[in-house]
Design a protein around this motif. Structure first.
Motif, PDB file in Angstrom:
ATOM      1  N   HIS A 155       0.783  -1.190   0.003  1.00 41.87           N
ATOM      2  CA  HIS A 155      -0.206  -0.080   0.020  1.00 41.87           C
ATOM      3  C   HIS A 155       0.769   1.272  -0.052  1.00 41.87           C
ATOM      4  CE1 HIS A 155      -3.732  -2.407   0.295  1.00 41.87           C
ATOM      5  NE2 HIS A 155      -3.128  -2.736   1.718  1.00 41.87           N
ATOM      6  N   ARG A 156       2.133   1.050   0.286  1.00 42.83           N
ATOM      7  CA  ARG A 156       2.890   2.281   0.321  1.00 42.83           C
ATOM      8  C   ARG A 156       3.599   2.636  -1.098  1.00 42.83           C
ATOM      9  NH1 ARG A 156       4.778   3.468   6.053  1.00 42.83           N
ATOM     10  NH2 ARG A 156       3.319   2.210   7.242  1.00 42.83           N
ATOM     11  N   PHE A 157       3.189   1.741  -2.025  1.00 41.12           N
ATOM     12  CA  PHE A 157       3.980   1.965  -3.442  1.00 41.12           C
ATOM     13  C   PHE A 157       2.819   2.278  -4.416  1.00 41.12           C
ATOM     14  CE2 PHE A 157       7.170   0.118  -0.756  1.00 41.12           C
ATOM     15  CZ  PHE A 157       8.229   0.673  -0.937  1.00 41.12           C
ATOM     16  N   ALA A 158       3.391   3.017  -5.604  1.00 36.27           N
ATOM     17  CA  ALA A 158       2.473   3.162  -6.662  1.00 36.27           C
ATOM     18  C   ALA A 158       2.034   2.064  -7.579  1.00 36.27           C
ATOM     19  CB  ALA A 158       2.595   4.194  -7.395  1.00 36.27           C
ATOM     20  N   ASP A 159       1.217   2.156  -8.350  1.00 36.46           N
ATOM     21  CA  ASP A 159       0.815   0.939  -9.426  1.00 36.46           C
ATOM     22  C   ASP A 159       1.751   1.013 -10.678  1.00 36.46           C
ATOM     23  OD1 ASP A 159      -1.360   0.336  -7.921  1.00 36.46           O
ATOM     24  OD2 ASP A 159      -2.735   1.729  -8.940  1.00 36.46           O
ATOM     25  N   ARG A 160       2.719   1.973 -10.845  1.00 34.58           N
ATOM     26  CA  ARG A 160       3.743   1.808 -11.864  1.00 34.58           C
ATOM     27  C   ARG A 160       4.861   1.887 -11.302  1.00 34.58           C
ATOM     28  NH1 ARG A 160       3.610   5.726 -17.139  1.00 34.58           N
ATOM     29  NH2 ARG A 160       3.533   7.282 -15.729  1.00 34.58           N
ATOM     30  N   ILE A 161       6.058   1.281 -11.704  1.00 31.05           N
ATOM     31  CA  ILE A 161       7.399   1.214 -11.062  1.00 31.05           C
ATOM     32  C   ILE A 161       8.314   1.483 -12.251  1.00 31.05           C
ATOM     33  CG2 ILE A 161       7.577  -1.045 -11.151  1.00 31.05           C
ATOM     34  CD1 ILE A 161       9.007  -1.016  -8.458  1.00 31.05           C
ATOM     35  N   LEU A 162       9.517   2.387 -11.735  1.00 31.75           N
ATOM     36  CA  LEU A 162      10.456   2.603 -12.795  1.00 31.75           C
ATOM     37  C   LEU A 162      11.805   2.318 -12.032  1.00 31.75           C
ATOM     38  CD1 LEU A 162      12.047   5.719 -12.270  1.00 31.75           C
ATOM     39  CD2 LEU A 162       9.924   6.141 -12.701  1.00 31.75           C
ATOM     40  N   ALA A 163      12.782   2.299 -13.090  1.00 34.16           N
ATOM     41  CA  ALA A 163      14.327   1.908 -12.844  1.00 34.16           C
ATOM     42  C   ALA A 163      15.052   2.781 -13.637  1.00 34.16           C
ATOM     43  CB  ALA A 163      14.731   0.443 -12.554  1.00 34.16           C
ATOM     44  N   GLU A 164      15.669   3.746 -13.167  1.00 25.77           N
ATOM     45  CA  GLU A 164      16.706   4.474 -14.061  1.00 25.77           C
ATOM     46  C   GLU A 164      18.077   3.627 -14.174  1.00 25.77           C
ATOM     47  OE1 GLU A 164      15.891   8.962 -14.557  1.00 25.77           O
ATOM     48  OE2 GLU A 164      16.379   8.513 -12.464  1.00 25.77           O
ATOM     49  N   LEU A 165      18.621   3.298 -15.289  1.00 24.36           N
ATOM     50  CA  LEU A 165      19.870   2.674 -15.248  1.00 24.36           C
ATOM     51  C   LEU A 165      20.844   3.977 -15.916  1.00 24.36           C
ATOM     52  CD1 LEU A 165      19.026  -0.543 -17.338  1.00 24.36           C
ATOM     53  CD2 LEU A 165      19.877  -0.183 -15.070  1.00 24.36           C
ATOM     54  N   ARG A 166      22.272   4.045 -15.133  1.00 22.75           N
ATOM     55  CA  ARG A 166      23.397   4.854 -15.616  1.00 22.75           C
ATOM     56  C   ARG A 166      23.512   4.611 -17.205  1.00 22.75           C
ATOM     57  NH1 ARG A 166      29.028   5.351 -12.439  1.00 22.75           N
ATOM     58  NH2 ARG A 166      28.726   3.074 -12.322  1.00 22.75           N
ATOM     59  N   GLY A 167      23.928   5.874 -17.599  1.00 24.76           N
ATOM     60  CA  GLY A 167      24.157   5.860 -19.194  1.00 24.76           C
ATOM     61  C   GLY A 167      25.590   5.826 -19.062  1.00 24.76           C
ATOM     62  N   VAL A 168      25.948   5.943 -20.540  1.00 20.96           N
ATOM     63  CA  VAL A 168      27.404   5.729 -20.915  1.00 20.96           C
ATOM     64  C   VAL A 168      28.149   7.128 -20.405  1.00 20.96           C
ATOM     65  CG1 VAL A 168      28.914   5.681 -22.602  1.00 20.96           C
ATOM     66  CG2 VAL A 168      27.074   4.534 -22.635  1.00 20.96           C
TER      67      VAL A 168
END
Length: 338
Positions: A155-168
């Motif tokens: 219940h403490r998290f949204a329905d969509r989730i993301l992860a950012e990966l470090r670029g070059v």
């Protein structure tokens, strides 16, 4: 294995600071700045202490601990909702198709558009494993424990989730993407902008970044080549995310051009497959290898172990894992197959 993941606290500051100095730049969620790390840990303590079981604006920081030595050898973070304190910007890569009947020609142009589409999503990020521990599945323990934490506190998290990966990032610590796009407008090096963002947030992007789309064809070749490409050290992380059900949908980081992966939270494999059980015994000699977690919020702990789930839903786990998790017969644990 004597490693477990647990909630981070203010006393972990120096451990995190020493690891932050090893990241090599481009790692916004783990800046080598004691004041910024202190603020993160203070926010994490607030999040772990919040009693309302609802979606908020929280940062949960976890650390990988060697219980034999007490050393902290890795860390990761969870953000319940991005874009609450300041806008969460991304570039979205789109295609504009134009046709000339007179020339009988169709032209497709790729555009980078500044968007805040992902605001309100949860984020898993800040994952860093000490270079001396990059073996034995500890990276996977860090990554997947985040999903068990989400399942246990859904219940403490949204329905969509993301992860950012470090670029070059090049050998000088610069970013070809930054140099070819945003750096032209800011008069700052990538390292200066990245550090400023880590300490102060990215409102300066909103203040100074042109709002019109950028035509990819107008960028230099070095910038074009790295759009949506993860740093070499992040390729394994990208595969792990894809295995969990994340996908790259055209969003890239505004600083280094690294890919942003997204998923529906309930469809993430480790969340969907996680199982709550009561411990019926802690003397298992052999069984299914699993990731097992216990505790709530500030007492969260997770580790590798063995499990055997009975027909009644209870579970038997091995003694070593029970010791790491500090659980005994009758306690509840969550688990997912390794």
């Amino acid at each position: 294995m004597t490693f477990r993941l647990r909630a981070a606290h203010i006393s972990d500051l120096e451990h995190l600071y020493e690891m932050a100095k090893l990241t090599g730049g481009g790692f916004t969620n783990l800046p080598a700045d004691r004041a910024a790390l202190t603020r993160k840990l203070e926010r994490a303590d607030e999040a772990f202490s919040r009693t309302e079981d609802v979606l908020g604006d929280d940062i949960f920081t976890l650390v990988l601990e060697n219980t034999d030595t007490g050393q902290v050898r890795g860390t990761c973070q969870l953000f319940s909702q991005v874009g609450q304190q300041w806008p969460f910007y991304s570039y979205r890569l789109t295609t504009l198709t134009q046709q000339s009947q007179e020339l009988d020609r169709t032209v497709r142009a790729e555009l980078l558009s500044l968007v805040t589409d992902l605001e309100g999503s949860s984020e898993v990020g800040g994952l860093f494993l000490h270079p001396g521990e990059r073996a034995g599945g500890l990276g996977l323990l860090l990554a997947r424990s985040r999903y068990l934490f989400i399942a246990m506190h859904r219940h403490r998290f949204a329905d969509r989730i993301l992860a950012e990966l470090r670029g070059v990032i090049d050998d000088r610590g610069g970013s070809p993407f930054w140099d070819g796009v945003a750096g032209r407008f800011f008069g700052m090096t990538f390292q200066e902008a990245d550090y400023f963002n880590a300490i102060n947030g990215n409102q300066f992007i909103a203040d100074l970044m042109p709002k019109h789309p950028v035509y990819v064809a107008m960028l230099d070749e070095e910038a074009k080549k790295v759009i949506g490409v993860p740093h070499p050290s992040g390729r394994a992380a990208m595969r792990m995310l894809e295995n969990e059900g994340f996908a790259a949908e055209g969003y890239v980081d505004i600083f280094d051009g690294g890919p942003t992966m997204t998923a529906r939270t309930d469809n993430v494999k480790s969340i969907a497959a996680s199982t709550p059980s009561r411990v019926s015994a802690t003397d298992l000699d052999s069984g299914e290898r699993a990731l097992i977690a216990a505790g709530t919020l500030g007492t969260f702990r997770s580790a590798y172990g063995m499990r055997e789930i009975a027909d009644d839903g209870s579970v038997v786990i091995d003694a070593a894992c029970a010791e790491l998790l500090e659980v005994s017969e009758g306690d509840q644990v969550w688990s997912v197959a390794r």
